[in-house]
Design a protein around this motif. Structure first.
Motif, short mmCIF file in Angstrom:
data_model
loop_
_atom_site.label_atom_id
_atom_site.label_comp_id
_atom_site.label_asym_id
_atom_site.label_seq_id
_atom_site.Cartn_x
_atom_site.Cartn_y
_atom_site.Cartn_z
N HIS A 282 -2.12 12.68 13.03
CA HIS A 282 -3.29 12.11 12.35
C HIS A 282 -2.76 11.49 11.06
N GLU A 283 -2.74 10.16 11.01
CA GLU A 283 -2.11 9.46 9.89
C GLU A 283 -3.11 8.58 9.14
N ASP A 284 -2.64 8.05 8.04
CA ASP A 284 -3.46 7.20 7.16
C ASP A 284 -4.64 7.97 6.59
N LEU A 285 -4.43 9.24 6.29
CA LEU A 285 -5.47 10.05 5.67
C LEU A 285 -5.60 9.66 4.20
N ALA A 286 -6.79 9.84 3.65
CA ALA A 286 -7.09 9.34 2.30
C ALA A 286 -6.23 9.99 1.21
N ASP A 287 -6.05 11.31 1.32
CA ASP A 287 -5.34 12.03 0.27
C ASP A 287 -4.89 13.39 0.81
N GLU A 288 -4.26 14.18 -0.05
CA GLU A 288 -3.75 15.48 0.37
C GLU A 288 -4.86 16.43 0.79
N ALA B 136 -12.40 -0.97 7.36
CA ALA B 136 -11.20 -0.64 8.11
C ALA B 136 -10.17 0.10 7.26
N ASP B 137 -10.15 -0.14 5.95
CA ASP B 137 -9.18 0.53 5.10
C ASP B 137 -9.50 2.01 4.90
N ARG B 138 -10.66 2.45 5.38
CA ARG B 138 -11.04 3.86 5.28
C ARG B 138 -10.90 4.59 6.61
N HIS B 139 -10.32 3.93 7.60
CA HIS B 139 -10.09 4.55 8.91
C HIS B 139 -8.73 5.24 8.90
N SER B 140 -8.67 6.37 9.56
CA SER B 140 -7.37 6.98 9.84
C SER B 140 -7.06 6.72 11.31
N ARG B 141 -5.93 7.21 11.75
CA ARG B 141 -5.46 6.93 13.12
C ARG B 141 -4.96 8.24 13.71
N VAL B 142 -5.36 8.49 14.97
CA VAL B 142 -4.93 9.70 15.67
C VAL B 142 -4.20 9.30 16.94
N THR B 143 -2.99 9.84 17.09
CA THR B 143 -2.18 9.59 18.29
C THR B 143 -1.98 10.91 19.02
N PHE B 144 -2.30 10.91 20.30
CA PHE B 144 -2.07 12.05 21.18
C PHE B 144 -0.92 11.68 22.11
N ASP B 145 0.23 12.33 21.95
CA ASP B 145 1.36 12.14 22.85
C ASP B 145 1.47 13.36 23.75
N ILE B 146 1.44 13.13 25.05
CA ILE B 146 1.41 14.19 26.06
C ILE B 146 2.71 14.09 26.86
N THR B 147 3.57 15.10 26.71
CA THR B 147 4.89 15.07 27.32
C THR B 147 5.04 16.23 28.29
N PRO B 148 5.23 15.94 29.60
CA PRO B 148 5.39 17.03 30.56
C PRO B 148 6.79 17.60 30.54
N MET C 101 0.84 -1.18 0.00
CA MET C 101 0.00 0.00 0.00
C MET C 101 0.89 1.24 0.00
N ALA C 102 0.54 2.22 -0.79
CA ALA C 102 1.29 3.47 -0.85
C ALA C 102 1.15 4.22 0.47
N ASP C 103 2.18 5.02 0.75
CA ASP C 103 2.11 5.84 1.95
C ASP C 103 0.93 6.79 1.86
N LYS C 104 0.21 6.91 2.95
CA LYS C 104 -0.92 7.84 3.01
C LYS C 104 -0.46 9.10 3.76
N PRO C 105 -1.09 10.24 3.46
CA PRO C 105 -0.69 11.49 4.11
C PRO C 105 -0.88 11.48 5.63
N THR C 106 -0.06 12.28 6.28
CA THR C 106 -0.09 12.43 7.73
C THR C 106 -0.06 13.91 8.08
N SER C 107 -0.80 14.29 9.11
CA SER C 107 -0.77 15.64 9.65
C SER C 107 -0.24 15.56 11.08
#
Length: 154
Positions: free
Chosen positions: A110-116, A87-99, A1-7
């Motif tokens: 926010h990764e695995d977005l459909a397109d630009e 499932a192939d239409r889901h994106s993924r959001v990670t919240f990293d909280i660093t004190p 699968m090609a790399d999908k855009p990430t924000s």
């Protein structure tokens, strides 16, 4: 699968990791700055919903809690309810909280977005929502207008 855009969006908030975690997961707090209540028990494998605060009960985004490590890391899938079964239409959001001393670095990926176009929409949305989160935590009130309603180019 090609790399999908990430924000990726990074901000710094005066507060504790617990305050930032609660702002992301407490339905009442999310309603105050996001216009939606994030509803879940926040355990890995649990469903979460991004429910409108207009009383309709409509969830505009749904997903699954992938990882939940209060107060430093939360990972969820992110989907339109109409695409929940795909499932192939889901994106993924990670919240990293660093004190760091009296502040927190919040990194939202926010990764695995459909397109630009979807990446651009996500980037603009996260900027508005997280600005409102920061303002709420630092002042006790969200911004006086919903930042996502500011027309582009102004």
């Amino acid at each position: 699968m090609a790399d999908k855009p990430t924000s990726v969006y990074v901000l710094y908030v005066r507060g504790t990791p617990e305050q930032v975690w609660d702002a992301l997961t407490d339905a009442g707090l999310t309603a105050a700055y996001w216009g939606h209540s994030n509803v879940s028990d926040w355990r890995p494998g649990s469903r979460w919903e991004h429910v409108r605060t207009d009383g309709s009960g409509v969830a505009d985004v749904v997903g699954t809690v992938v990882e939940s490590g209060r107060p430093t890391r939360l990972v969820t899938t992110w989907a339109d309810p109409a695409d929940e079964a795909a499932a192939d239409r889901h994106s993924r959001v990670t919240f990293d909280i660093t004190p760091h001393a009296d502040i927190v670095r919040l990194t939202v990926t926010h990764e695995d977005l459909a397109d630009e176009a979807e990446r651009e929409q996500a980037a603009a949305g996260w900027a508005a929502v997280l600005s409102n989160l920061k303002t709420l935590l630092e002042t006790g009130a969200p911004l006086p207008q919903d930042p996502w309603n500011v027309p582009a180019g102004q």
